[in-house]
Design an enzyme around this catalytic site. Structure first.
Site, PDB file in Angstrom:
ATOM      1  N   ARG A 119       0.760  -1.304   0.005  1.00 26.14           N
ATOM      2  CA  ARG A 119       0.038   0.025  -0.224  1.00 26.14           C
ATOM      3  C   ARG A 119       0.848   1.253  -0.040  1.00 26.14           C
ATOM      4  O   ARG A 119       0.343   2.144   0.762  1.00 26.14           O
ATOM      5  CB  ARG A 119      -0.830  -0.106   1.175  1.00 26.14           C
ATOM      6  N   SER A 168     -11.461  -0.735   1.550  1.00 29.16           N
ATOM      7  CA  SER A 168     -10.794  -0.771   2.825  1.00 29.16           C
ATOM      8  C   SER A 168     -10.495   0.282   3.518  1.00 29.16           C
ATOM      9  O   SER A 168      -9.462   1.257   2.930  1.00 29.16           O
ATOM     10  CB  SER A 168      -9.303  -1.704   2.941  1.00 29.16           C
ATOM     11  N   GLU A 190      -6.242   3.987   5.147  1.00 27.30           N
ATOM     12  CA  GLU A 190      -5.819   3.812   3.821  1.00 27.30           C
ATOM     13  C   GLU A 190      -6.199   4.746   2.689  1.00 27.30           C
ATOM     14  O   GLU A 190      -5.307   5.166   2.004  1.00 27.30           O
ATOM     15  CB  GLU A 190      -6.435   2.365   3.205  1.00 27.30           C
TER      16      GLU A 190
END
Ligand code: FAD
Length: 343
Positions: free
Chosen positions: A165, A239, A337
């Site tokens: 990520r 998410s 995120e």
């Protein structure tokens, strides 16, 4: 002449459906347009931001007093027809449509990333990953416009610093580069499957074998459709929290009840914990907050959905509450995120 819209609501440029207004809006469809736009930006000293599909960003209520460039650069060029296929893709292409195309060509390498919303450029920003694949596994290079040097450049995959990520573009040089196109390498024959628990279970249950990229894509689509809310129907950004990464000492110091149960994986000599499990353990799965209008999704608590929420301020209050409760229960601090913009 530059064609722009004025004072546009940003709600349609985030799948969370929140945010104020933007002063100038441009859809970028060609590189020649980019030269003109950048000249204008420099002349007038305008703040600017580039986005793709808006599935990983949330606009602040005060909006953006600058220029929003929505990347719509298209392109799908096959450079090689050997066992390895090299494909150049415009950053404004819809990611899932690209996967569909490559799977129909019998290619292997990105099929497990099916149904992730957004555009091709966005996948590089946070090295999208799902069901055992990441975009970094196939990336060759990225064509960018460097807004600092005002030059076009090609960055090799290892220069993009893609990790869980994270990337050069998101973590080390945010806002510096416009991603214009990418090249990926896919495999025609010699199909490879990286075992992944949820997929293994799906293939066992449906008695499916042998596998190919089309079957993997269909399985991922089926699993995602049963588990995740469709952002076109229920506003969300996927998410909302990333899986926390801690070191061995921190892991050893966890409450034994948590240490014995939390799903975890080794990651770069550290330990990645399941954020979904931590949220559920803290009693916050399917948690609906009437006051703010936000909730955690009943099938996957990592996902925050906008039920009746009207402001980003309320969303911030909701996510702070979740982070605080999870910390009190587990001593683990969750990180977000998606990104609040402008930042
Ligand atoms: C239901 C759902 C499921 C999801 N599942 C996953 C998942 O499984 N795995 C995963 O990793 N992510 C997932 N996501 C998150 C998101 O879809 C991906 O990160 C996606 O790649 C973001 O692409 P985008 O075009 O929407 O980016 P945007 O949200 O438009 O932008 C994200 C960031 O990238 C920047 N950016 C975008 N394009 C460019 C460009 N061309 N040049 C420069 N900067 C750019 C923006 O400024 C911003 O900082 C999910 C989201 C949703 C809503």
């Amino acid at each position: 002449m530059i064609n722009y819209s004025l004072n546009v609501s940003l709600k349609n440029f985030t799948t969370m459906k929140l945010g104020g207004r933007v002063k100038f809006l441009i859809y970028l469809k060609s590189l020649s347009q980019l030269d003109q736009i950048f000249e204008w930006i420099n002349r007038e000293s305008i703040n600017f931001l580039m986005i793709g599909g808006g599935s990983n960003i949330i606009w602040l209520d005060e909006g953006f007093d600058g220029l929003l460039i929505v990347n719509q650069l298209l392109g799908f060029e096959v450079e090689n027809h050997q066992n390895e296929w090299i494909i150049k893709i415009g950053a404004g292409e819809i990611w899932d449509q690209i996967i569909e195309k490559t799977v129909l060509l019998g290619l292997n390498g990105i099929e497990a990333l099916s149904l992730i919303p957004g555009k091709v450029g966005g996948t590089i920003m946070q090295n999208v990953g799902a069901y055992g694949q990441e975009i970094k596994d196939t990336l060759i290079d990225v064509e960018v416009f460097d807004t600092l040097t005002k030059k076009y450049q090609t960055l090799k995959a290892d220069q993009c610093l893609l990790n869980y990520r994270s990337s050069l573009f998101k973590n080390y040089q945010p806002r510096r580069y416009f991603i214009l196109s990418i090249r990926i390498r896919l495999i025609k024959n010699n199909f490879k499957y990286h075992p992944y628990e949820a997929l293994d279970r799906y293939f066992d249950d449906h008695k499916i074998s042998p596998l190919n990229s089309e079957i993997i894509r269909q399985a991922v689509i089926d699993i995602r459709r049963t588990k995740l809310p469709n952002p076109a129907e229920i506003a969300n950004c996927g998410s909302f929290f990333a899986n926390p990464i801690i070191n061995q000492k921190q892991f050893n110091n966890l409450d034994p009840d948590i240490k014995n149960q939390v799903p975890h994986w080794l990651f770069d000599q550290k330990i990645k914990l399941s954020a979904a499990w931590l949220i559920e353990y803290s009693g916050l799965k399917d948690f609906h907050d009437q006051q703010t209008g936000f909730a955690t999704w009943f099938k996957q608590p990592l996902i925050v959905v906008n039920e009746t929420g009207r402001s980003t301020k309320d969303l911030i209050q909701f996510k702070d509450f979740i982070i605080d409760q999870v910390f009190q229960k587990t001593q683990i601090k969750l990180l977000m995120e998606p990104e609040f913009l402008p930042n």
